[in-house]
Design a protein around this motif. Structure first.
Motif, PDB file in Angstrom:
ATOM      1  N   PRO A   1       0.811  -1.229   0.000  1.00  0.00           N
ATOM      2  CA  PRO A   1       0.000   0.000   0.000  1.00  0.00           C
ATOM      3  C   PRO A   1       0.845   1.281   0.000  1.00  0.00           C
ATOM      4  O   PRO A   1       0.467   2.261  -0.647  1.00  0.00           O
ATOM      5  N   ALA A   2       1.968   1.270   0.691  1.00  0.00           N
ATOM      6  CA  ALA A   2       2.828   2.465   0.713  1.00  0.00           C
ATOM      7  C   ALA A   2       3.422   2.728  -0.670  1.00  0.00           C
ATOM      8  O   ALA A   2       3.540   3.883  -1.103  1.00  0.00           O
ATOM      9  N   PHE A   3       3.778   1.660  -1.367  1.00  0.00           N
ATOM     10  CA  PHE A   3       4.320   1.803  -2.721  1.00  0.00           C
ATOM     11  C   PHE A   3       3.252   2.314  -3.677  1.00  0.00           C
ATOM     12  O   PHE A   3       3.500   3.225  -4.477  1.00  0.00           O
ATOM     13  N   VAL A   4       2.065   1.758  -3.601  1.00  0.00           N
ATOM     14  CA  VAL A   4       0.958   2.198  -4.457  1.00  0.00           C
ATOM     15  C   VAL A   4       0.673   3.681  -4.205  1.00  0.00           C
ATOM     16  O   VAL A   4       0.508   4.470  -5.146  1.00  0.00           O
ATOM     17  N   GLU A   5       0.630   4.056  -2.948  1.00  0.00           N
ATOM     18  CA  GLU A   5       0.383   5.466  -2.600  1.00  0.00           C
ATOM     19  C   GLU A   5       1.505   6.362  -3.116  1.00  0.00           C
ATOM     20  O   GLU A   5       1.246   7.460  -3.631  1.00  0.00           O
ATOM     21  N   ALA A   6       2.749   5.911  -2.995  1.00  0.00           N
ATOM     22  CA  ALA A   6       3.885   6.703  -3.477  1.00  0.00           C
ATOM     23  C   ALA A   6       3.809   6.908  -4.994  1.00  0.00           C
ATOM     24  O   ALA A   6       4.120   7.991  -5.498  1.00  0.00           O
ATOM     25  N   GLN A   7       3.390   5.875  -5.724  1.00  0.00           N
ATOM     26  CA  GLN A   7       3.220   6.005  -7.171  1.00  0.00           C
ATOM     27  C   GLN A   7       2.131   7.022  -7.500  1.00  0.00           C
ATOM     28  O   GLN A   7       2.301   7.857  -8.387  1.00  0.00           O
ATOM     29  N   GLN A   8       1.027   6.943  -6.785  1.00  0.00           N
ATOM     30  CA  GLN A   8      -0.082   7.867  -7.015  1.00  0.00           C
ATOM     31  C   GLN A   8       0.321   9.299  -6.672  1.00  0.00           C
ATOM     32  O   GLN A   8      -0.053  10.246  -7.371  1.00  0.00           O
ATOM     33  N   THR A   9       1.094   9.453  -5.609  1.00  0.00           N
ATOM     34  CA  THR A   9       1.553  10.784  -5.207  1.00  0.00           C
ATOM     35  C   THR A   9       2.502  11.367  -6.240  1.00  0.00           C
ATOM     36  O   THR A   9       2.393  12.547  -6.604  1.00  0.00           O
ATOM     37  N   LEU A  10       3.440  10.553  -6.734  1.00  0.00           N
ATOM     38  CA  LEU A  10       4.355  11.008  -7.782  1.00  0.00           C
ATOM     39  C   LEU A  10       3.567  11.481  -9.003  1.00  0.00           C
ATOM     40  O   LEU A  10       3.821  12.567  -9.538  1.00  0.00           O
ATOM     41  N   ALA A  11       2.598  10.692  -9.419  1.00  0.00           N
ATOM     42  CA  ALA A  11       1.775  11.063 -10.576  1.00  0.00           C
ATOM     43  C   ALA A  11       0.990  12.351 -10.302  1.00  0.00           C
ATOM     44  O   ALA A  11       0.886  13.219 -11.180  1.00  0.00           O
ATOM     45  N   ALA A  12       0.452  12.482  -9.104  1.00  0.00           N
ATOM     46  CA  ALA A  12      -0.327  13.677  -8.760  1.00  0.00           C
ATOM     47  C   ALA A  12       0.544  14.931  -8.733  1.00  0.00           C
ATOM     48  O   ALA A  12       0.130  15.993  -9.221  1.00  0.00           O
ATOM     49  N   ARG A  13       1.751  14.832  -8.191  1.00  0.00           N
ATOM     50  CA  ARG A  13       2.651  15.998  -8.143  1.00  0.00           C
ATOM     51  C   ARG A  13       3.075  16.389  -9.553  1.00  0.00           C
ATOM     52  O   ARG A  13       3.152  17.566  -9.893  1.00  0.00           O
ATOM     53  N   GLN A  14       3.349  15.393 -10.387  1.00  0.00           N
ATOM     54  CA  GLN A  14       3.745  15.673 -11.763  1.00  0.00           C
ATOM     55  C   GLN A  14       2.588  16.321 -12.520  1.00  0.00           C
ATOM     56  O   GLN A  14       2.789  17.274 -13.265  1.00  0.00           O
ATOM     57  N   THR A  15       1.382  15.846 -12.298  1.00  0.00           N
ATOM     58  CA  THR A  15       0.201  16.420 -12.944  1.00  0.00           C
ATOM     59  C   THR A  15      -0.008  17.862 -12.494  1.00  0.00           C
ATOM     60  O   THR A  15      -0.296  18.744 -13.321  1.00  0.00           O
ATOM     61  N   GLU A  16       0.145  18.121 -11.199  1.00  0.00           N
ATOM     62  CA  GLU A  16      -0.025  19.495 -10.703  1.00  0.00           C
ATOM     63  C   GLU A  16       0.983  20.425 -11.360  1.00  0.00           C
ATOM     64  O   GLU A  16       0.630  21.522 -11.814  1.00  0.00           O
ATOM     65  N   ALA A  17       2.243  20.003 -11.429  1.00  0.00           N
ATOM     66  CA  ALA A  17       3.277  20.835 -12.046  1.00  0.00           C
ATOM     67  C   ALA A  17       2.934  21.103 -13.516  1.00  0.00           C
ATOM     68  O   ALA A  17       3.044  22.237 -13.999  1.00  0.00           O
ATOM     69  N   ARG A  18       2.486  20.074 -14.223  1.00  0.00           N
ATOM     70  CA  ARG A  18       2.114  20.226 -15.631  1.00  0.00           C
ATOM     71  C   ARG A  18       0.956  21.207 -15.802  1.00  0.00           C
ATOM     72  O   ARG A  18       0.979  22.069 -16.684  1.00  0.00           O
ATOM     73  N   LEU A  19      -0.042  21.079 -14.953  1.00  0.00           N
ATOM     74  CA  LEU A  19      -1.213  21.963 -15.063  1.00  0.00           C
ATOM     75  C   LEU A  19      -0.845  23.424 -14.806  1.00  0.00           C
ATOM     76  O   LEU A  19      -1.340  24.320 -15.499  1.00  0.00           O
ATOM     77  N   ILE A  20       0.006  23.661 -13.835  1.00  0.00           N
ATOM     78  CA  ILE A  20       0.426  25.047 -13.539  1.00  0.00           C
ATOM     79  C   ILE A  20       1.162  25.632 -14.733  1.00  0.00           C
ATOM     80  O   ILE A  20       0.875  26.753 -15.172  1.00  0.00           O
ATOM     81  N   VAL A  21       2.101  24.880 -15.269  1.00  0.00           N
ATOM     82  CA  VAL A  21       2.915  25.388 -16.377  1.00  0.00           C
ATOM     83  C   VAL A  21       2.076  25.534 -17.648  1.00  0.00           C
ATOM     84  O   VAL A  21       2.156  26.558 -18.342  1.00  0.00           O
ATOM     85  N   SER A  22       1.263  24.546 -17.962  1.00  0.00           N
ATOM     86  CA  SER A  22       0.493  24.600 -19.210  1.00  0.00           C
ATOM     87  C   SER A  22      -0.577  25.694 -19.186  1.00  0.00           C
ATOM     88  O   SER A  22      -1.051  26.107 -20.249  1.00  0.00           O
ATOM     89  N   ALA A  23      -0.938  26.195 -18.017  1.00  0.00           N
ATOM     90  CA  ALA A  23      -1.937  27.268 -17.909  1.00  0.00           C
ATOM     91  C   ALA A  23      -1.340  28.652 -18.149  1.00  0.00           C
ATOM     92  O   ALA A  23      -2.085  29.636 -18.218  1.00  0.00           O
ATOM     93  N   GLN A  24      -0.037  28.739 -18.316  1.00  0.00           N
ATOM     94  CA  GLN A  24       0.606  30.044 -18.471  1.00  0.00           C
ATOM     95  C   GLN A  24       0.462  30.558 -19.902  1.00  0.00           C
ATOM     96  O   GLN A  24       0.444  29.784 -20.852  1.00  0.00           O
ATOM     97  N   PRO A  25       0.364  31.869 -20.048  1.00  0.00           N
ATOM     98  CA  PRO A  25       0.209  32.462 -21.382  1.00  0.00           C
ATOM     99  C   PRO A  25       1.356  32.048 -22.313  1.00  0.00           C
ATOM    100  O   PRO A  25       2.517  32.032 -21.915  1.00  0.00           O
ATOM    101  N   GLY A  26       0.985  31.696 -23.523  1.00  0.00           N
ATOM    102  CA  GLY A  26       1.981  31.348 -24.530  1.00  0.00           C
ATOM    103  C   GLY A  26       2.447  29.906 -24.489  1.00  0.00           C
ATOM    104  O   GLY A  26       3.204  29.471 -25.350  1.00  0.00           O
ATOM    105  N   ILE A  27       2.001  29.150 -23.505  1.00  0.00           N
ATOM    106  CA  ILE A  27       2.390  27.746 -23.396  1.00  0.00           C
ATOM    107  C   ILE A  27       1.264  26.891 -23.957  1.00  0.00           C
ATOM    108  O   ILE A  27       0.139  26.920 -23.467  1.00  0.00           O
ATOM    109  N   GLN A  28       1.584  26.132 -24.982  1.00  0.00           N
ATOM    110  CA  GLN A  28       0.581  25.295 -25.654  1.00  0.00           C
ATOM    111  C   GLN A  28       0.497  23.902 -25.062  1.00  0.00           C
ATOM    112  O   GLN A  28      -0.470  23.189 -25.283  1.00  0.00           O
ATOM    113  N   GLY A  29       1.505  23.516 -24.317  1.00  0.00           N
ATOM    114  CA  GLY A  29       1.505  22.188 -23.722  1.00  0.00           C
ATOM    115  C   GLY A  29       2.825  21.902 -23.037  1.00  0.00           C
ATOM    116  O   GLY A  29       3.722  22.748 -23.005  1.00  0.00           O
TER     117      GLY A  29
END
Length: 144
Positions: free
Chosen positions: A96-124
Motif C-alpha cells: 500500500p505504501a508503494f501504491v500510494e507513493a506512485q499515485q503521489t508522484l503522478a499527482a505531483r507531476q500532474t499538478e506541475a504540468r497543469l500550472i505550467v500549461s496554464a501560463q500564457p503562450g504555453i501550448q503544452g
C-alpha cells in the motif's frame, strides 16, 4: 612550490572552472523557462513544494514547455520511488505504501504540468527524462 608547479596548478584550476561554467551555461534554463519556474514555485501547493523531486521547466521550444521528469518507460517509477522514499518496499507492487507513493508522484507531476500549461503562450508540456537528477541520485541510465 616552484613557479612551474604554480603555473600548472593555475591552468588546471582554470580548466576546471571553465568546464563547470560551460556545463552550467549549456544546461541553464532560458529566460522563459526561468519565468515559468518562478510561477511554478509561487503557485505550487505545499505538497508539491515539499516533494523530494523538483519538477522544473528545462526550456521552452516553440510554445512547448519541456519539463524534467524522473520516470518514463526506461526508468520506471519503482526505481525513482526507491530513491525518493527509501523506507518503502518497492519490490512488492501491492504494498500500500508503494501504491500510494506512485499515485503521489503522478499527482505531483500532474499538478506541475497543469500550472505550467496554464501560463500564457504555453501550448503544452513535453516531458524529458531528468538524466542529471537521476545520475546524481545513483540511478543508472539504460543503454540506448
Amino acid at each position: 612550490m616552484s613557479l612551474k608547479q604554480v603555473k600548472t596548478w593555475h591552468w588546471a584550476l582554470l580548466a576546471l572552472v571553465l568546464f563547470f561554467t560551460a556545463d552550467w551555461a549549456i544546461r541553464r534554463p532560458d529566460a522563459r523557462a526561468r519565468e515559468l519556474n518562478q510561477v511554478l514555485e509561487a503557485t505550487a501547493s505545499a505538497p508539491l513544494k515539499a516533494y523530494p523531486y523538483p519538477f522544473r521547466v528545462l526550456r521552452v521550444e516553440q510554445g512547448m514547455a519541456v519539463m524534467g521528469t524522473p520516470r518514463n518507460f526506461d526508468v520506471p517509477a519503482f526505481r525513482v520511488i526507491a530513491v525518493l522514499f527509501p523506507e518503502i518496499n518497492v519490490k512488492d507492487p501491492n504494498n500500500p505504501a508503494f501504491v500510494e507513493a506512485q499515485q503521489t508522484l503522478a499527482a505531483r507531476q500532474t499538478e506541475a504540468r497543469l500550472i505550467v500549461s496554464a501560463q500564457p503562450g504555453i501550448q503544452g508540456v513535453k516531458w524529458e527524462l531528468d538524466k542529471t537528477w537521476l545520475g546524481a541520485h545513483g540511478i543508472d541510465m539504460p543503454a540506448r
